[in-house]
Design a protein around this motif. Structure first.
Motif, PDB file in Angstrom:
ATOM      1  N   SER A  79       0.861  -1.172   0.000  1.00 43.99           N
ATOM      2  CA  SER A  79       0.000   0.000   0.000  1.00 43.99           C
ATOM      3  C   SER A  79       0.901   1.226   0.000  1.00 43.99           C
ATOM      4  O   SER A  79       1.263   1.741   1.071  1.00 43.99           O
ATOM      5  N   PRO A  80       1.292   1.713  -1.180  1.00 41.41           N
ATOM      6  CA  PRO A  80       2.211   2.860  -1.249  1.00 41.41           C
ATOM      7  C   PRO A  80       1.680   4.104  -0.555  1.00 41.41           C
ATOM      8  O   PRO A  80       2.459   4.858   0.034  1.00 41.41           O
ATOM      9  N   SER A  81       0.374   4.336  -0.601  1.00 40.58           N
ATOM     10  CA  SER A  81      -0.195   5.532   0.021  1.00 40.58           C
ATOM     11  C   SER A  81      -0.046   5.510   1.530  1.00 40.58           C
ATOM     12  O   SER A  81      -0.073   6.562   2.187  1.00 40.58           O
ATOM     13  N   ASN A  82       0.111   4.316   2.111  1.00 38.65           N
ATOM     14  CA  ASN A  82       0.312   4.183   3.558  1.00 38.65           C
ATOM     15  C   ASN A  82       1.724   3.724   3.908  1.00 38.65           C
ATOM     16  O   ASN A  82       2.018   3.479   5.075  1.00 38.65           O
ATOM     17  N   ALA A  83       2.592   3.604   2.892  1.00 43.69           N
ATOM     18  CA  ALA A  83       3.987   3.194   3.068  1.00 43.69           C
ATOM     19  C   ALA A  83       4.111   1.853   3.791  1.00 43.69           C
ATOM     20  O   ALA A  83       4.992   1.652   4.624  1.00 43.69           O
ATOM     21  N   LEU A  84       3.203   0.924   3.444  1.00 43.72           N
ATOM     22  CA  LEU A  84       3.169  -0.371   4.123  1.00 43.72           C
ATOM     23  C   LEU A  84       3.335  -1.523   3.138  1.00 43.72           C
ATOM     24  O   LEU A  84       2.753  -1.518   2.047  1.00 43.72           O
ATOM     25  N   THR A  85       4.113  -2.516   3.555  1.00 39.96           N
ATOM     26  CA  THR A  85       4.129  -3.820   2.909  1.00 39.96           C
ATOM     27  C   THR A  85       3.494  -4.798   3.890  1.00 39.96           C
ATOM     28  O   THR A  85       3.766  -4.749   5.090  1.00 39.96           O
ATOM     29  N   LEU A  86       2.615  -5.651   3.394  1.00 40.78           N
ATOM     30  CA  LEU A  86       1.953  -6.636   4.245  1.00 40.78           C
ATOM     31  C   LEU A  86       2.160  -8.025   3.665  1.00 40.78           C
ATOM     32  O   LEU A  86       2.034  -8.224   2.453  1.00 40.78           O
ATOM     33  N   ILE A  87       2.487  -8.971   4.520  1.00 42.17           N
ATOM     34  CA  ILE A  87       2.599 -10.367   4.112  1.00 42.17           C
ATOM     35  C   ILE A  87       1.509 -11.149   4.828  1.00 42.17           C
ATOM     36  O   ILE A  87       1.340 -11.031   6.046  1.00 42.17           O
ATOM     37  N   GLN A  88       0.744 -11.921   4.055  1.00 37.98           N
ATOM     38  CA  GLN A  88      -0.265 -12.794   4.652  1.00 37.98           C
ATOM     39  C   GLN A  88       0.207 -14.236   4.538  1.00 37.98           C
ATOM     40  O   GLN A  88       0.631 -14.684   3.466  1.00 37.98           O
ATOM     41  N   GLN A  89       0.146 -14.951   5.656  1.00 44.57           N
ATOM     42  CA  GLN A  89       0.521 -16.362   5.698  1.00 44.57           C
ATOM     43  C   GLN A  89      -0.737 -17.187   5.949  1.00 44.57           C
ATOM     44  O   GLN A  89      -1.425 -16.999   6.949  1.00 44.57           O
ATOM     45  N   ARG A  90      -1.039 -18.113   5.053  1.00 41.35           N
ATOM     46  CA  ARG A  90      -2.289 -18.862   5.128  1.00 41.35           C
ATOM     47  C   ARG A  90      -2.119 -20.321   5.573  1.00 41.35           C
ATOM     48  O   ARG A  90      -3.122 -21.015   5.779  1.00 41.35           O
ATOM     49  N   SER A  91      -0.911 -20.811   5.671  1.00 44.21           N
ATOM     50  CA  SER A  91      -0.713 -22.192   6.116  1.00 44.21           C
ATOM     51  C   SER A  91       0.473 -22.244   7.068  1.00 44.21           C
ATOM     52  O   SER A  91       1.340 -21.363   7.044  1.00 44.21           O
ATOM     53  N   PRO A  92       0.520 -23.262   7.918  1.00 38.46           N
ATOM     54  CA  PRO A  92       1.577 -23.326   8.935  1.00 38.46           C
ATOM     55  C   PRO A  92       2.931 -23.726   8.373  1.00 38.46           C
ATOM     56  O   PRO A  92       3.056 -24.198   7.241  1.00 38.46           O
ATOM     57  N   VAL A  93       3.936 -23.525   9.207  1.00 39.36           N
ATOM     58  CA  VAL A  93       5.310 -23.906   8.872  1.00 39.36           C
ATOM     59  C   VAL A  93       5.508 -25.386   9.174  1.00 39.36           C
ATOM     60  O   VAL A  93       4.929 -25.933  10.128  1.00 39.36           O
ATOM     61  N   VAL A  94       6.299 -26.043   8.367  1.00 40.87           N
ATOM     62  CA  VAL A  94       6.634 -27.451   8.598  1.00 40.87           C
ATOM     63  C   VAL A  94       7.219 -27.600  10.009  1.00 40.87           C
ATOM     64  O   VAL A  94       8.037 -26.779  10.447  1.00 40.87           O
ATOM     65  N   LYS A  95       6.797 -28.632  10.712  1.00 42.06           N
ATOM     66  CA  LYS A  95       7.250 -28.844  12.082  1.00 42.06           C
ATOM     67  C   LYS A  95       8.773 -28.900  12.158  1.00 42.06           C
ATOM     68  O   LYS A  95       9.425 -29.604  11.395  1.00 42.06           O
ATOM     69  N   GLY A  96       9.316 -28.119  13.083  1.00 47.48           N
ATOM     70  CA  GLY A  96      10.754 -28.106  13.299  1.00 47.48           C
ATOM     71  C   GLY A  96      11.523 -27.145  12.412  1.00 47.48           C
ATOM     72  O   GLY A  96      12.736 -27.031  12.539  1.00 47.48           O
ATOM     73  N   MET A  97      10.807 -26.427  11.525  1.00 43.10           N
ATOM     74  CA  MET A  97      11.489 -25.554  10.568  1.00 43.10           C
ATOM     75  C   MET A  97      11.177 -24.075  10.803  1.00 43.10           C
ATOM     76  O   MET A  97      11.429 -23.244   9.928  1.00 43.10           O
ATOM     77  N   MET A  98      10.648 -23.736  11.964  1.00 45.09           N
ATOM     78  CA  MET A  98      10.240 -22.355  12.218  1.00 45.09           C
ATOM     79  C   MET A  98      11.419 -21.391  12.174  1.00 45.09           C
ATOM     80  O   MET A  98      11.316 -20.290  11.610  1.00 45.09           O
ATOM     81  N   VAL A  99      12.543 -21.758  12.744  1.00 40.72           N
ATOM     82  CA  VAL A  99      13.689 -20.848  12.764  1.00 40.72           C
ATOM     83  C   VAL A  99      14.228 -20.634  11.355  1.00 40.72           C
ATOM     84  O   VAL A  99      14.574 -19.504  10.970  1.00 40.72           O
ATOM     85  N   GLU A 100      14.297 -21.696  10.560  1.00 45.97           N
ATOM     86  CA  GLU A 100      14.755 -21.550   9.177  1.00 45.97           C
ATOM     87  C   GLU A 100      13.825 -20.640   8.395  1.00 45.97           C
ATOM     88  O   GLU A 100      14.269 -19.796   7.594  1.00 45.97           O
ATOM     89  N   PHE A 101      12.526 -20.802   8.607  1.00 50.11           N
ATOM     90  CA  PHE A 101      11.541 -19.935   7.953  1.00 50.11           C
ATOM     91  C   PHE A 101      11.742 -18.489   8.384  1.00 50.11           C
ATOM     92  O   PHE A 101      11.730 -17.569   7.558  1.00 50.11           O
ATOM     93  N   ALA A 102      11.942 -18.265   9.677  1.00 49.55           N
ATOM     94  CA  ALA A 102      12.140 -16.908  10.191  1.00 49.55           C
ATOM     95  C   ALA A 102      13.418 -16.289   9.626  1.00 49.55           C
ATOM     96  O   ALA A 102      13.445 -15.096   9.310  1.00 49.55           O
ATOM     97  N   LYS A 103      14.472 -17.082   9.500  1.00 50.16           N
ATOM     98  CA  LYS A 103      15.713 -16.578   8.900  1.00 50.16           C
ATOM     99  C   LYS A 103      15.480 -16.142   7.459  1.00 50.16           C
ATOM    100  O   LYS A 103      15.980 -15.097   7.014  1.00 50.16           O
ATOM    101  N   ASN A 104      14.707 -16.941   6.720  1.00 48.07           N
ATOM    102  CA  ASN A 104      14.419 -16.600   5.322  1.00 48.07           C
ATOM    103  C   ASN A 104      13.604 -15.317   5.225  1.00 48.07           C
ATOM    104  O   ASN A 104      13.834 -14.489   4.338  1.00 48.07           O
TER     105      ASN A 104
END
Length: 281
Positions: A79-104
């Protein structure tokens, strides 16, 4: 993690603030991001491809007359008029891979030039130790502005610091070391037999995301509310409003909204399924 831009779309340099959910109880963070995307009239610029997120597909969540656009596990909106980027996540992270996902995610944010990361999530109401509803539903926060997680701006806005955050506590420290590359995920085996009640908070997705964004030198703020499973739409409104206050926005400033009202996402019409068949009664 790879950003696949839609045809004719690009990343806006002025969108220096990134808002995204961390999946948790009641899906309040996701609902709040839904509300922000619909209300800011943010445009989808593409989707993120990450091997650590489970695949899913659905219909367009925001348009009542779909044009054949599919909703995917990780979508990027701007939303350029509000200077915002938004990410929507609709499914969970593979079990045990949360830190790798967060690093990415942290690498993606750095590569795109983001300056402030706002993570929206929820906490289990059953673990709320000091319940005080005298001033309504409380918003709690965690920031890397100070070592103890405090932030003067959040305090001015009336948010409560998450007192359970202790950077010297073993699991918080482990997350920090992992995010900075000073530990491996195999090292957690030595901690698993000694985890207690104090380890609930650092075990949640928002904690891994907070640690990884912080390790990249980004300003990061987590906004959190306590809830239970069920109809958490009112909590989503409250969390979305808190996010707006944090970044200096309001529904009144959202471009294209009549009367400065929140815009209810189209997908919410069926969030709890169709209404009951009244002939049954």
């Amino acid at each position: 993690m790879e950003l696949n831009l839609e045809e004719g779309k690009h990343i806006y340099d002025e969108c220096s603030t990134l808002i995204l959910p961390a999946l948790s109880i009641g899906n309040v963070g996701q609902l709040a991001v839904d509300l922000l995307i619909a209300s800011t009239k943010a445009e989808r610029i593409g989707y993120l491809d990450d091997p650590n997120v489970l695949p899913c597909v659905g219909n367009d969540a925001y348009t009542p007359t779909p044009q054949g656009d599919l909703a995917l596990p990780l979508e990027a909106y701007e939303s350029p008029s509000n200077a915002l980027t938004l990410i929507q996540q609709r499914s969970p992270v593979v079990k045990g891979m949360m830190v790798e996902f967060a690093k990415n995610l942290a690498d993606f944010a750095v590569a795109c030039g983001k300056k402030h990361i706002v993570i929206l999530s929820s906490l289990d109401f059953g673990r709320w130790q000091t319940i005080d509803m005298s001033s309504g539903l409380q918003i709690y926060y965690l920031s890397n502005a100070k070592v103890d997680g405090a932030d003067d701006n959040c305090e001015k806005l009336g948010f409560k610091r998450m007192k359970e955050y202790d950077p010297t506590q073993k699991l918080w420290k482990y997350l920090n070391d992992l995010a900075e590359g000073n530990a491996t995920e195999e090292d957690i085996s030595s901690l698993e037999d000694d985890l207690g009640e104090e380890d609930y908070y650092p075990s949640l997705p928002f904690a891994a995301m907070f640690s990884c964004f912080k390790a990249k030198g980004l300003k990061v703020t987590c906004l959190l509310c306590y809830c239970s499973e069920g109809d958490n739409i009112s909590d989503a409104f409250h969390l979305a409003e808190a996010a707006c206050n944090l970044v200096g926005q309001s529904p009144e400033s959202f471009k294209g909204n009549e009367g400065g009202r929140w815009v209810i996402p189209f997908s919410w019409q069926s969030v709890y399924g169709p209404p009951p068949d009244m002939s049954l009664f």
